[in-house]
Scaffold this motif. Structure first.
Motif, PDB file in Angstrom:
ATOM      1  N   SER A   1       0.822  -1.308  -0.170  1.00 13.95           N
ATOM      2  CA  SER A   1      -0.004   0.259  -0.038  1.00 13.95           C
ATOM      3  C   SER A   1       0.949   1.214   0.123  1.00 13.95           C
ATOM      4  CB  SER A   1      -0.868  -0.191   1.181  1.00 13.95           C
ATOM      5  OG  SER A   1      -0.298  -0.302   2.506  1.00 13.95           O
ATOM      6  N   ASP A   2       2.140   1.157   0.237  1.00 14.66           N
ATOM      7  CA  ASP A   2       3.050   2.341  -0.002  1.00 14.66           C
ATOM      8  C   ASP A   2       3.681   2.495  -1.269  1.00 14.66           C
ATOM      9  OD1 ASP A   2       2.721   2.854   2.725  1.00 14.66           O
ATOM     10  OD2 ASP A   2       4.060   1.438   3.587  1.00 14.66           O
ATOM     11  N   THR A   3       3.224   1.805  -2.217  1.00 12.22           N
ATOM     12  CA  THR A   3       3.861   1.675  -3.518  1.00 12.22           C
ATOM     13  C   THR A   3       3.823   3.055  -4.348  1.00 12.22           C
ATOM     14  OG1 THR A   3       3.500  -0.583  -3.672  1.00 12.22           O
ATOM     15  CG2 THR A   3       3.953   0.571  -5.928  1.00 12.22           C
TER      16      THR A   3
ATOM     17  N   VAL B   1      13.245   2.814   0.990  1.00 10.77           N
ATOM     18  CA  VAL B   1      12.993   1.897   2.418  1.00 10.77           C
ATOM     19  C   VAL B   1      11.911   2.831   2.938  1.00 10.77           C
ATOM     20  CG1 VAL B   1      13.681   0.583   4.431  1.00 10.77           C
ATOM     21  CG2 VAL B   1      14.891   0.619   2.398  1.00 10.77           C
ATOM     22  N   HIS B   2      10.965   2.136   3.437  1.00 12.89           N
ATOM     23  CA  HIS B   2       9.888   2.853   4.383  1.00 12.89           C
ATOM     24  C   HIS B   2       9.709   1.915   5.628  1.00 12.89           C
ATOM     25  CE1 HIS B   2       6.837   4.844   6.546  1.00 12.89           C
ATOM     26  NE2 HIS B   2       5.686   4.030   6.087  1.00 12.89           N
ATOM     27  N   THR B   3       9.671   2.309   6.811  1.00 13.45           N
ATOM     28  CA  THR B   3       9.395   1.599   8.175  1.00 13.45           C
ATOM     29  C   THR B   3       8.751   2.466   9.080  1.00 13.45           C
ATOM     30  OG1 THR B   3      11.366   2.050   9.427  1.00 13.45           O
ATOM     31  CG2 THR B   3      11.882   0.355   7.769  1.00 13.45           C
ATOM     32  N   HIS B   4       8.292   1.927  10.205  1.00 14.33           N
ATOM     33  CA  HIS B   4       7.933   2.659  11.310  1.00 14.33           C
ATOM     34  C   HIS B   4       9.008   2.367  12.493  1.00 14.33           C
ATOM     35  CE1 HIS B   4       3.662   2.152   9.393  1.00 14.33           C
ATOM     36  NE2 HIS B   4       4.471   3.343   8.893  1.00 14.33           N
ATOM     37  N   SER B   5      10.101   2.282  12.214  1.00 13.33           N
ATOM     38  CA  SER B   5      11.077   1.789  13.179  1.00 13.33           C
ATOM     39  C   SER B   5      11.144   2.629  14.505  1.00 13.33           C
ATOM     40  CB  SER B   5      12.455   1.876  12.661  1.00 13.33           C
ATOM     41  OG  SER B   5      12.904   3.006  12.264  1.00 13.33           O
TER      42      SER B   5
ATOM     43  N   GLY C   1       4.563  12.610  12.045  1.00  9.61           N
ATOM     44  CA  GLY C   1       3.303  11.789  12.586  1.00  9.61           C
ATOM     45  C   GLY C   1       3.367  10.435  11.772  1.00  9.61           C
ATOM     46  N   HIS C   2       4.188  10.046  11.364  1.00 13.09           N
ATOM     47  CA  HIS C   2       4.403   8.730  10.569  1.00 13.09           C
ATOM     48  C   HIS C   2       5.611   7.995  10.700  1.00 13.09           C
ATOM     49  CE1 HIS C   2       3.181   6.751   6.369  1.00 13.09           C
ATOM     50  NE2 HIS C   2       3.553   5.678   7.209  1.00 13.09           N
ATOM     51  N   GLY C   3       6.683   8.417  10.164  1.00 12.32           N
ATOM     52  CA  GLY C   3       7.840   7.485  10.457  1.00 12.32           C
ATOM     53  C   GLY C   3       8.926   7.820   9.141  1.00 12.32           C
TER      54      GLY C   3
END
Ligand SMILES: [Zn+2]
Length: 221
Positions: A83-85, A102-106, A171-173
Motif C-alpha cells: 500500500s506504500d507503492t 525503504v519505508h519503516t515505522h522503526s 506523525g508517521h515514520g
C-alpha cells in the motif's frame, strides 16, 4: 508498460535482491508485522520492484515480489503491491538518482517523527551517513488504497532539498533512499540507530551539534 526481454534478467535479479533485503528489516528490529517495505528501481525504465501487500517477511520469495509502473499499477506479479507503492513511485519519478527506497515505522525514528523534530547532527556517525541533521517532512496521508490515483507524497520534496538520505515524515515514520535498495536499507538501519542514540543522549544531558566545518569534512570522506 510490460517487462521486455532486454530487462528480464535485470528484473529477475532485482526480485531476488529486494526479497532478500526484506529479511534485514526484522533482523535489525525495524518492523513489526508487515509494516515496512523495500523497493528498487529498474534502471532506465519507469518500473519498480516492491513487496506485495500483507505478506509476512518470512514468506517473501523472489517470485512473490511485484513489479509496478510509476503510477503504482501492477505490471507483473500475483498479489497486490504494498500500500506504500505510490509513495515509493513518487520518489523514483522525482529523484532520478535514487535506485532504492525503504519505508519503516522503526520505533525511535518514528518517535522523532511523532514530535516533528529533526534529529540533530550531534554524532560523527550522523555527519558521515547523513551530512547533517535528519529532516522532518510534512504530514501526509499515504498508504491508503489510492494507488494509481497519483497520490502525491512530499517526502521526495523534502529529500530533494537536503543531502540526507533519510527523512522523518511527521506523525508517521522514516523514509530512506539510496543509490540502490541495499544502500537505502543501510540508511534505514543507520537512521534508527542514531535516533536511539540521540534519544538516550537527551536523557543524559543536552547533546551539542557538531561544528559545520567538521560535518563537511566527515561527509566528504
Ligand atoms: Zn508507513
Amino acid at each position: 508498460m510490460s517487462i521486455t526481454a532486454d530487462i528480464r534478467s535485470t528484473v529477475t535479479d532485482l526480485r531476488a535482491s529486494v526479497a532478500a533485503l526484506h529479511a534485514e528489516l526484522p533482523r535489525n528490529e525495524l518492523v513489526i508485522w508487515t509494516a515496512g517495505n523495500v523497493s528498487a528501481r529498474v534502471p532506465g525504465h519507469e518500473l519498480l520492484v516492491i513487496k506485495p501487500s500483507g505478506v509476512s517477511y518470512d514468506e517473501l520469495t523472489p517470485e512473490s515480489m511485484v513489479v509496478t509502473d510509476f503510477d503504482g499499477t501492477l505490471v507483473e506479479g500475483d498479489r497486490a503491491p504494498s500500500s506504500d507503492t505510490a509513495a515509493h513511485a513518487y520518489v523514483y519519478r522525482h529523484l532520478p538518482h535514487v535506485g532504492g527506497v525503504v519505508h519503516t515505522h522503526s520505533r525511535y525514528a518514528t518517535a522523532w517523527a511523532a514530535i516533528g523534530e529533526p534529529i540533530p547532527c550531534v554524532l560523527t556517525m550522523i555527519a558521515d551517513e547523513f551530512g547533517g541533521e535528519i529532516p522532518v517532512g510534512p504530514f501526509a496521508l499515504i498508504g491508503d488504497d489510492s494507488i494509481g490515483r497519483a497520490s502525491r507524497t512530499p517526502c521526495a520534496d523534502t529529500l530533494r532539498g537536503h543531502r540526507s538520505r533519510a527523512v522523518l515524515m511527521r506523525g508517521h515514520g522514516p523514509f530512506t533512499i539510496g543509490r540502490d535498495a541495499r544502500d537505502a536499507v543501510k540508511a534505514a538501519v543507520m537512521v534508527e540507530d542514531v535516533a536511539r542514540a540521540v534519544f538516550i543522549a537527551r536523557q543524559l544531558g543536552n547533546p551539542t551539534p557538531l561544528p559545520q566545518a567538521d560535518i563537511e569534512t566527515l561527509f566528504d570522506r
